[in-house]
Design a protein around this motif. Structure first.
Motif, PDB file in Angstrom:
ATOM      1  N   TYR A 116      54.609  40.053  39.355  1.00 14.22           N
ATOM      2  CA  TYR A 116      53.144  40.777  39.362  1.00 14.22           C
ATOM      3  C   TYR A 116      53.339  42.431  40.623  1.00 14.22           C
ATOM      4  O   TYR A 116      54.447  42.417  41.423  1.00 14.22           O
ATOM      5  CB  TYR A 116      52.189  40.088  40.582  1.00 14.22           C
TER       6      TYR A 116
ATOM      7  N   VAL B 137      45.567  47.457  43.430  1.00  9.46           N
ATOM      8  CA  VAL B 137      45.988  46.261  42.846  1.00  9.46           C
ATOM      9  C   VAL B 137      47.019  45.883  41.881  1.00  9.46           C
ATOM     10  O   VAL B 137      48.437  46.604  41.987  1.00  9.46           O
ATOM     11  CB  VAL B 137      45.197  46.842  41.026  1.00  9.46           C
ATOM     12  N   THR B 138      47.103  44.485  41.663  1.00  9.68           N
ATOM     13  CA  THR B 138      48.490  44.003  41.139  1.00  9.68           C
ATOM     14  C   THR B 138      48.123  43.495  39.739  1.00  9.68           C
ATOM     15  O   THR B 138      46.962  43.200  39.253  1.00  9.68           O
ATOM     16  CB  THR B 138      48.760  42.884  41.077  1.00  9.68           C
ATOM     17  N   ARG B 139      49.174  43.677  38.663  1.00  9.83           N
ATOM     18  CA  ARG B 139      49.207  43.461  37.269  1.00  9.83           C
ATOM     19  C   ARG B 139      50.664  42.209  36.897  1.00  9.83           C
ATOM     20  O   ARG B 139      51.768  42.270  37.908  1.00  9.83           O
ATOM     21  CB  ARG B 139      49.246  45.070  36.384  1.00  9.83           C
TER      22      ARG B 139
ATOM     23  N   ASP C  89      48.426  33.881  42.737  1.00  7.80           N
ATOM     24  CA  ASP C  89      47.454  34.346  41.343  1.00  7.80           C
ATOM     25  C   ASP C  89      48.732  35.767  42.059  1.00  7.80           C
ATOM     26  O   ASP C  89      47.322  37.173  40.926  1.00  7.80           O
ATOM     27  CB  ASP C  89      46.085  34.657  41.410  1.00  7.80           C
TER      28      ASP C  89
ATOM     29  N   SER D 186      47.334  38.546  43.197  1.00  7.00           N
ATOM     30  CA  SER D 186      46.044  39.208  43.651  1.00  7.00           C
ATOM     31  C   SER D 186      45.972  39.838  45.222  1.00  7.00           C
ATOM     32  O   SER D 186      46.541  38.895  45.875  1.00  7.00           O
ATOM     33  CB  SER D 186      44.755  38.565  42.880  1.00  7.00           C
TER      34      SER D 186
ATOM     35  N   GLN E 151      45.064  40.084  49.107  1.00  7.38           N
ATOM     36  CA  GLN E 151      43.411  40.155  49.071  1.00  7.38           C
ATOM     37  C   GLN E 151      42.941  41.001  50.174  1.00  7.38           C
ATOM     38  O   GLN E 151      42.145  40.905  50.559  1.00  7.38           O
ATOM     39  CB  GLN E 151      44.020  39.001  49.817  1.00  7.38           C
TER      40      GLN E 151
END
Length: 487
Positions: free
Chosen positions: A101, A112-114, A187, A189, A191
């Protein structure tokens, strides 16, 4: 320092795609298989893969933290080339699935993360890009569920014509905001995200120290601006914060207490800040120290503060200014222990790769001789020492619990590199495993988990484990003496 959400200036051509797709393999080779899980959560690896498991691509990466099956660091991402200089950005990796990620910016400038893949540097488009932000990697921590990243984000007025991701390559005085993000490991993401400093010199971001405090319920972030003149009027001065691990909110900012007071000679000491306090009556005074973990302050008197870490406060005894004698006090229990040996150099070394390693590893290269020592937190003396005369000094080392890995480079007649390592019990000084040969070339930045070995910017999966040796979950107490390992 004001703190706010950082919004980078992104041009219309720098919008991120909603789907990231590129290959993760060496040119002409198949995808790297996922590593074999360790037989138990505290298994001790006895052998590692010769080729790096991450990255599988031939590309530049760094590793800043490892724990269990996760690692954190920095990597070049093809689809970030229009956003970040060289596509360089923070990454979190799940080694068990080889899932990466990347921390990126969306169209509105939010973090954001991808999920991404890594590619060979040769497959990255080398044409000039439109990146308007440069990322500078700082410190990283991992706990059981989250990763905590510190990094600088410099907004550029126009795309850089010279690719650079090192603060030292920028003009003196270049400053940028410093960001702290919290990422959920399950996941990937984000936080929480916050700006912990609006302006900080880019060349000092690599030296920021992030650590856990209060049984991992708080974070302590410390950084000493290299241009700091102690006037407290500089826009780019020190960072000394305690933050909540829950939402990254600031629980304590040393500036809120120390600014405006008649103090000088401010020094950052790991998880504390020391300063000289003048008395109003005669203008003379002495040193005081403030502990970031609980906001307690005290005059140090004849104690000269060195560093506070792992609930231990190390200080020099100044009654005899020619002596290097010192003591360490547990800030929770109050226990005090006299220190022996080269303790000042040993306790001030912070690992480049954050891990569950509990001991302090230090090298000394003075007087054309090299030595290494292993000291447990709060220990009176080093548990193991290599003097360079009677014992060969390792080229690298890392520790988990009571288990020490020592790495040595081998001289060979061919151009191929070769290395070896052995495994030792810190508490007894006894060898757990004989020397193992490997094709991995080790540096001084190493860390190990049951899943494998991190060496500088690469991770090598464990391929074998011992049947009857486990990582200790607590720091081993050193023996009464300071045994040296056998060679």
């Amino acid at each position: 320092m004001r703190r706010r959400t950082f919004l980078a200036v992104i041009g219309a051509t720098a919008l991120l795609p909603t789907v990231v797709a590129c290959r993760q393999s060496r040119s002409g080779s198949s995808a790297t298989p996922v590593p074999t899980p360790p037989p138990k959560s505290d298994a001790v690896p006895s052998a590692f893969a010769d080729a790096s498991t991450w990255p599988a691509a031939d590309t530049y990466t760094t590793i800043t933290a490892v724990r269990d099956r996760y690692l954190c660091g920095g990597a070049r991402i093809k689809d970030a080339l229009n956003v970040f200089t060289e596509g360089w950005c923070p990454v979190v990796v799940d080694i068990s699935t080889l899932t990466t990620y990347a921390v990126l910016l969306d169209q509105k400038g939010a973090w954001v993360t991808r999920k991404v893949d890594l590619v060979d540097d040769d497959d990255l488009d080398q044409d000039p890009k439109g990146a308007l932000t440069t990322i500078f990697m700082g410190s990283t921590l991992l706990d059981g569920e989250h990763a905590y990243f510190v990094f600088g984000a410099l907004a550029l007025s126009s795309p850089s014509t010279q690719d650079s991701i090192r603060g030292s390559d920028f003009p003196k005085g270049t400053a940028c905001p410093v960001i702290l993000v919290k990422i959920r490991l399950s996941d990937g993401s984000i936080q929480a995200a916050t700006t912990v400093a609006d302006s900080y010199l880019v060349e000092g971001i690599e030296e920021l120290h992030l650590s856990f405090a209060n049984d991992r319920s708080s974070l302590v972030l410390m950084g000493d601006d290299i241009s700091m003149d102690n006037s407290q009027e500089s826009e780019n001065d020190y960072i000394a914060l305690r933050l909540s691990v829950t939402d990254l909110s600031v629980q304590l900012d040393a500036h809120s207490i120390l600014d405006g007071q008649d103090i000088n000679n401010i020094r950052l000491c790991g998880q504390a800040i020391a300063y000289y306090v003048k008395r109003a009556a005669d203008g003379v005074g002495d040193y005081a120290i403030m502990f970031l973990s609980d906001d307690k302050r005290e005059r140090t008197g004849e104690q000269y503060p060195i560093v506070v870490r792992d609930d231990w406060y190390y200080y020099k005894n100044n009654q005899d200014r020619e002596s290097s004698s010192g003591s360490v006090r547990n800030v929770v229990s109050g226990e005090t222990i006299a220190l022996n040996g080269n303790w000042k150099d040993e306790v001030q070394v912070w690992p480049s790769i954050s891990s569950d390693q509990q001991v302090y590893i230090s090298w000394n290269d003075q007087n054309s001789s090299r030595s290494m020592s292993i000291r447990a937190p709060g220990a009176a003396a080093a548990a193991l020492t290599w003097d360079g005369e009677n014992h060969k000094v390792p080229d690298g080392a890392c520790v988990v619990g009571d288990v020490l890995y020592s790495f040595y480079r081998l001289k060979t007649s061919s151009s191929a590199s070769s290395s070896e390592f052995d495994i030792t019990s810190i508490s007894s000084g006894e060898t757990i495993a004989d020397v193992q040969k490997t094709a991995i070339t080790y540096g001084t930045n190493n860390a190990v988990t049951p899943w494998g070995l991190a060496v500088d910017g690469r991770f090598y999966a464990a391929t074998k484990w011992f049947d009857d040796v486990s990582f200790s979950t607590s720091t081993a107490s050193p023996p009464a003496g300071s045994p040296t390992p056998t060679t």
